[in-house]
Motif scaffolding. Structure first.
Motif, PDB file in Angstrom:
ATOM      1  N   ARG A 271     -33.179 -12.668 -23.845  1.00 19.22           N
ATOM      2  CA  ARG A 271     -32.545 -11.733 -22.899  1.00 19.22           C
ATOM      3  C   ARG A 271     -33.610 -10.982 -22.100  1.00 19.22           C
ATOM      4  N   VAL A 272     -34.788 -10.735 -22.694  1.00 15.07           N
ATOM      5  CA  VAL A 272     -35.781  -9.908 -21.994  1.00 15.07           C
ATOM      6  C   VAL A 272     -36.994 -10.705 -21.520  1.00 15.07           C
ATOM      7  N   LEU A 273     -37.008 -12.025 -21.763  1.00  8.41           N
ATOM      8  CA  LEU A 273     -38.167 -12.819 -21.347  1.00  8.41           C
ATOM      9  C   LEU A 273     -37.921 -13.444 -19.983  1.00  8.41           C
ATOM     10  N   ASP A 274     -39.024 -13.777 -19.307  1.00 13.55           N
ATOM     11  CA  ASP A 274     -38.881 -14.436 -18.002  1.00 13.55           C
ATOM     12  C   ASP A 274     -38.970 -15.947 -18.133  1.00 13.55           C
ATOM     13  N   GLY A 275     -39.705 -16.423 -19.144  1.00 16.10           N
ATOM     14  CA  GLY A 275     -39.885 -17.868 -19.293  1.00 16.10           C
ATOM     15  C   GLY A 275     -40.012 -18.222 -20.757  1.00 16.10           C
ATOM     16  N   ALA A 276     -39.891 -19.511 -21.070  1.00 18.44           N
ATOM     17  CA  ALA A 276     -40.001 -19.908 -22.477  1.00 18.44           C
ATOM     18  C   ALA A 276     -40.731 -21.238 -22.590  1.00 18.44           C
ATOM     19  N   VAL A 277     -41.460 -21.361 -23.714  1.00 22.62           N
ATOM     20  CA  VAL A 277     -42.054 -22.654 -24.070  1.00 22.62           C
ATOM     21  C   VAL A 277     -41.210 -23.176 -25.234  1.00 22.62           C
ATOM     22  N   VAL A 278     -40.596 -24.344 -25.046  1.00 22.40           N
ATOM     23  CA  VAL A 278     -39.754 -24.906 -26.106  1.00 22.40           C
ATOM     24  C   VAL A 278     -40.568 -25.981 -26.823  1.00 22.40           C
ATOM     25  N   LEU A 279     -40.736 -25.790 -28.134  1.00 21.37           N
ATOM     26  CA  LEU A 279     -41.551 -26.719 -28.914  1.00 21.37           C
ATOM     27  C   LEU A 279     -40.681 -27.777 -29.573  1.00 21.37           C
ATOM     28  N   PHE A 280     -41.201 -28.989 -29.660  1.00 22.79           N
ATOM     29  CA  PHE A 280     -40.508 -30.062 -30.373  1.00 22.79           C
ATOM     30  C   PHE A 280     -41.462 -30.709 -31.354  1.00 22.79           C
ATOM     31  N   ASP A 281     -40.915 -31.147 -32.474  1.00 19.83           N
ATOM     32  CA  ASP A 281     -41.692 -31.896 -33.453  1.00 19.83           C
ATOM     33  C   ASP A 281     -41.765 -33.338 -32.942  1.00 19.83           C
ATOM     34  N   GLY A 282     -42.995 -33.860 -32.771  1.00 23.85           N
ATOM     35  CA  GLY A 282     -43.181 -35.199 -32.205  1.00 23.85           C
ATOM     36  C   GLY A 282     -42.585 -36.317 -33.038  1.00 23.85           C
ATOM     37  N   VAL A 283     -42.221 -36.029 -34.303  1.00 25.85           N
ATOM     38  CA  VAL A 283     -41.580 -37.047 -35.148  1.00 25.85           C
ATOM     39  C   VAL A 283     -40.064 -36.962 -34.976  1.00 25.85           C
ATOM     40  N   ALA A 284     -39.524 -35.752 -35.029  1.00 23.31           N
ATOM     41  CA  ALA A 284     -38.061 -35.587 -35.040  1.00 23.31           C
ATOM     42  C   ALA A 284     -37.462 -35.490 -33.643  1.00 23.31           C
ATOM     43  N   GLY A 285     -38.270 -35.108 -32.630  1.00 27.56           N
ATOM     44  CA  GLY A 285     -37.700 -34.932 -31.285  1.00 27.56           C
ATOM     45  C   GLY A 285     -36.746 -33.744 -31.273  1.00 27.56           C
ATOM     46  N   VAL A 286     -35.619 -33.907 -30.585  1.00 29.77           N
ATOM     47  CA  VAL A 286     -34.642 -32.811 -30.478  1.00 29.77           C
ATOM     48  C   VAL A 286     -33.852 -32.699 -31.775  1.00 29.77           C
ATOM     49  N   GLU A 287     -33.860 -31.512 -32.391  1.00 33.98           N
ATOM     50  CA  GLU A 287     -33.127 -31.269 -33.638  1.00 33.98           C
ATOM     51  C   GLU A 287     -31.994 -30.277 -33.339  1.00 33.98           C
ATOM     52  N   PRO A 288     -31.062 -30.074 -34.288  1.00 36.04           N
ATOM     53  CA  PRO A 288     -29.875 -29.269 -33.964  1.00 36.04           C
ATOM     54  C   PRO A 288     -30.199 -27.882 -33.431  1.00 36.04           C
ATOM     55  N   GLN A 289     -31.161 -27.192 -34.057  1.00 33.13           N
ATOM     56  CA  GLN A 289     -31.417 -25.840 -33.569  1.00 33.13           C
ATOM     57  C   GLN A 289     -32.223 -25.843 -32.275  1.00 33.13           C
ATOM     58  N   SER A 290     -32.885 -26.984 -31.968  1.00 24.46           N
ATOM     59  CA  SER A 290     -33.514 -27.074 -30.634  1.00 24.46           C
ATOM     60  C   SER A 290     -32.381 -26.985 -29.611  1.00 24.46           C
ATOM     61  N   GLU A 291     -31.249 -27.651 -29.916  1.00 24.12           N
ATOM     62  CA  GLU A 291     -30.117 -27.622 -28.982  1.00 24.12           C
ATOM     63  C   GLU A 291     -29.557 -26.207 -28.874  1.00 24.12           C
ATOM     64  N   THR A 292     -29.477 -25.514 -30.026  1.00 25.06           N
ATOM     65  CA  THR A 292     -28.927 -24.149 -30.010  1.00 25.06           C
ATOM     66  C   THR A 292     -29.780 -23.241 -29.137  1.00 25.06           C
ATOM     67  N   VAL A 293     -31.116 -23.252 -29.354  1.00 28.57           N
ATOM     68  CA  VAL A 293     -31.966 -22.342 -28.572  1.00 28.57           C
ATOM     69  C   VAL A 293     -31.973 -22.759 -27.100  1.00 28.57           C
ATOM     70  N   TRP A 294     -31.864 -24.059 -26.851  1.00 28.13           N
ATOM     71  CA  TRP A 294     -31.820 -24.544 -25.463  1.00 28.13           C
ATOM     72  C   TRP A 294     -30.577 -24.002 -24.752  1.00 28.13           C
ATOM     73  N   ARG A 295     -29.433 -24.060 -25.468  1.00 26.72           N
ATOM     74  CA  ARG A 295     -28.183 -23.543 -24.876  1.00 26.72           C
ATOM     75  C   ARG A 295     -28.298 -22.036 -24.625  1.00 26.72           C
ATOM     76  N   GLN A 296     -28.978 -21.336 -25.547  1.00 20.56           N
ATOM     77  CA  GLN A 296     -29.149 -19.887 -25.344  1.00 20.56           C
ATOM     78  C   GLN A 296     -30.019 -19.623 -24.117  1.00 20.56           C
ATOM     79  N   ALA A 297     -31.069 -20.448 -23.941  1.00 20.07           N
ATOM     80  CA  ALA A 297     -31.938 -20.284 -22.769  1.00 20.07           C
ATOM     81  C   ALA A 297     -31.163 -20.611 -21.487  1.00 20.07           C
ATOM     82  N   ASP A 298     -30.265 -21.611 -21.555  1.00 21.16           N
ATOM     83  CA  ASP A 298     -29.414 -21.942 -20.397  1.00 21.16           C
ATOM     84  C   ASP A 298     -28.544 -20.751 -20.027  1.00 21.16           C
TER      85      ASP A 298
END
Length: 702
Positions: free
Chosen positions: A108-135
């Motif tokens: 809510r108070v940030l201007d930008g974000a760096v989204v990290l992914f695990d190079g083995v697992a790729g997109v995981e469920p909570q990656s989707e959750t935080v992505w939706r929150q950033a959207d």
């Protein structure tokens, strides 16, 4: 004191990801390379600077978002001139879904974000959750595919999973040279150079030509990059189609504009643990993520007139800021973290808490480096800092200039899904427990403290078992309170299925003035998650205006008690459409009682039902155990959504009632010889099957 850093040289960013993608390890590298720390703290050794709580160090996870400030001169700046330095305010957020509130309030108070992914697992469920929150908050972001040195790592698979599950706008600006233990260099597709990292901690970066065996692959990836970037700018598109040589600055300029507009998302690669790629990712933060003046002015309401007004990120505008986090510090007391959107703030000055209407004095201003602090005299637009000793300010409150108030949008938080009974172990703990719970719930908006009317027990409710376990642990360590904790209980809710209406005339006649309240109510079901709505349809003064709020109060009190098994009611609309009053005997009290009784009658007619929280569960297991695990999930009323392959593992996605998930961790360990893992997050509320609902109701009554 004048501003040290021009506002365009400030970046307010967050690091967000699924649990275990390497957020804290990456932040530790950032602190090392930017000179804030002189040694690298490792999470697995329990020495990470950003994980400063004891519970974080023991568990190797992040629980609270930590804020820190560091300074960076991009690696491509040849004269290492201090004036080229950029100030980066970073918030390292937790990945575990029980602490989702930390991610939400940070975004809510940030201007930008760096989204990290695990190079083995790729997109995981909570990656989707935080992505939706950033959207939701429209935060511009870039991606960093981390852990490319691990066995089973694949850049192409991880990149493809971002494209499939999150956004088609991801664009690779780097590719790795080799993977797993062969991962040696990073190839930059904009400069078309390779970079290797030497020295003990990867601090020496060498620019080289791209190895000959990778030239073709790099050209292919660069074509994809150029097509996407050129499509964002007509002039660049014409030059690209004419096969002109395009300067690095021009590509970066267009990519920056597209990133700020959320049209493209640059993807970087590396391995934080092996000290590869973090500095180039920091260059990316400077190149592509917004400064406070790159984002639209913040909107709010003028509390005096109710009109919408805005504040742009300028020191000349009146002061406005949002408190986004309250933390208890053992040395200085209560810390309030806030983000300054406009204007300046001097220590010793007064501000207005626009949310509560109370004046607060800013005695000290602290710039935070995780749990270390530096005192400053003045703050400017775009700064993130903390202050001490605010009495009446909580998360989501607006602090602004007294003469020019603005009320910024509050932060909304998810409802708790699980609760436990808690009682102090001794008489001495009794008093301390009340104080500890008050401070912890001030700090954490997803922690609710309530008392059971019938038994007088204290209940604490939160986002999951781990969340409540940490709360009890913190009570013991930070407040020296020993408490006995009951078994976890599911936070059931109630709702209705159809429309219904009811009438109630509350009349009492006893010596002197009587009571008279008469209401007709209609109730309608709403979609899950839509909450409660109260509608007043009284025409022609059949009920005077002053009794209308009392009716709403009566309805809300009845909703809190429920009509099936005593659980709170959600997702419905109550309409007051008729009634009558008595000139002498009517009172707010009479209308409140009448409304409460009428609502209960209408809700029963409307097919009141019991709802339970259903979780979205992801189980990751070796293939040999698939049958057993699916059988076990089905026996727990789980509905299997899909089964996928991830490298040499199987991933099962399930919707499952929370009530069936207690003790699942132990069960999964024994079914999979300790090799299975799972993550779950709240999905929705659904109706409880009739036979189970009956047991719950009887259990409540026994």
């Amino acid at each position: 004191m004048p501003r040290q850093y021009p506002i365009e040289k400030i970046r307010d960013i967050g690091i967000i990801a699924h649990i275990d993608a390497g957020k804290t390890t990456t932040t530790e590298r950032i602190l090392f390379y930017t000179g804030i720390s002189h040694k690298i703290g490792e999470v697995h050794e329990g020495a990470a600077i950003m994980d400063w709580m004891e519970q974080e160090r023991e568990r190797g996870i992040t629980i609270t978002s930590a804020a820190t400030t560091c300074f960076w001169i991009p690696t491509y700046v040849k004269d290492r001139n201090k004036e080229k330095e950029v100030r980066i305010n970073i918030i390292d957020t937790p990945g575990h879904i029980d602490f989702t509130v930390e991610v939400q309030r940070s975004l809510r108070v940030l201007d930008g974000a760096v989204v990290l992914f695990d190079g083995v697992a790729g997109v995981e469920p909570q990656s989707e959750t935080v992505w939706r929150q950033a959207d939701k908050f429209e935060v511009p972001r870039m991606c960093f595919i981390n852990k490319l040195d691990r066995m089973g790592a694949s850049f192409e698979k991880s990149f493809a999973s971002i494209g499939e599950k999150l956004t088609p706008n991801a664009v690779a600006v780097q590719i790795p040279n080799g993977e797993e233990d062969q991962f040696t260099k990073i190839i930059d597709l904009i400069t078309m150079k390779a970079y290797s990292f030497g020295g003990d901690f990867g601090e020496t970066i060498t620019e080289e030509e791209i190895p000959s065996d990778l030239q073709e692959k790099a050209k292919e990836w660069r074509e994809k990059l150029m097509e996407k970037v050129a499509a964002e700018d007509e002039d660049l598109m014409n030059r690209y189609l004419a096969r002109e040589e395009i300067a690095v600055e021009d590509i970066k300029k267009v990519l920056r504009e597209a990133t700020l507009a959320n049209k493209l998302i640059p993807v970087f690669v590396g391995s934080s643990l092996k000290n590869k790629g973090v500095q180039l990712m920091l260059d990316g933060v400077v190149d592509y993520l917004p400064s406070p003046i790159d984002i639209p002015p913040v909107k709010g309401i003028n509390p005096k007139s109710g009109e919408e007004i805005e504040r742009s990120a300028s020191d000349e505008e009146p002061f406005s800021s949002l408190a986004f986090k309250i933390a208890t510090d053992p040395f200085v007391g209560t810390l309030t973290y806030f983000r300054v959107y406009s204007g300046t703030l001097k220590k010793g000055s007064y501000v207005l808490n626009v949310t509560t209407g109370v004046k607060e004095r800013i005695a000290r201003i602290l710039r935070m480096h995780a749990n270390e602090r530096e005192e400053v005299d003045e703050l400017y637009a775009g700064d993130i800092a903390a202050t001490v000793g605010l009495k009446n300010t909580s998360t989501g409150h607006t602090l602004a200039d007294e003469g020019n108030p603005i009320l910024l949008e509050q932060i909304s938080f998810p409802e708790p899904v699980i609760s436990v009974r808690i009682e102090p172990a001794t008489k001495a703990d009794q008093e301390k427990m009340g104080m500890a719970l008050k401070r912890l719930s001030d700090e954490d908006p997803t922690l609710r403290v309530s008392s059971d009317q019938e038994t007088g027990d204290t209940l604490i409710s939160g986002m999951g078992e781990l969340h409540l376990e940490i709360i009890v642990d913190r009570m013991k360590r930070e407040f020296d309170v020993t408490a006995n904790v009951g078994r976890p209980q599911v936070a059931y809710k109630e709702s209705i299925k159809t429309q219904a209406q009811a009438e109630e005339k509350y009349v009492r006649q006893s010596g002197g003035r009587g009571q008279y309240g008469h209401v007709l109510l209609r109730v309608d079901p709403k979609e899950r998650g839509e909450g409660f709505e109260y509608v007043n349809e009284i025409k022609g003064g059949t009920i005077p205006q002053e009794y209308i709020p009392a009716v709403e109060k009566g309805i809300k009190e009845a909703m809190d008690k429920g009509v099936v098994a005593g659980y709170p009611m959600i997702d419905l609309k109550a309409t007051l459409f008729d009634g009558s009053f008595h000139e002498v005997d009517s009172s707010e009290f009479a209308f409140k009682i009448a409304a409460s009784i009428a609502f209960q009658a209408a809700a029963k007619k409307a097919g009141a039902m019991l709802l339970e929280p259903v979780m979205s569960l992801e189980v990751v297991i070796p293939p040999d155990f698939l049958g057993d695990v699916i059988g076990d999930l089905s026996s727990r009323r789980g509905k299997i959504d899909e089964t996928l392959d991830r490298g040499n593992l199987k991933v099962v996605n399930v919707k499952i009632p929370l009530a069936e998930m207690f003790g699942y961790a132990t069960n999964l360990r024994s079914l999979t010889e300790g090799r299975g893992t799972f993550t779950m997050e709240f999905d929705t509320y659904e109706e409880v099957p009739a036979n189970i609902a009956q047991e719950i109701i009887e259990g409540k009554r026994r």
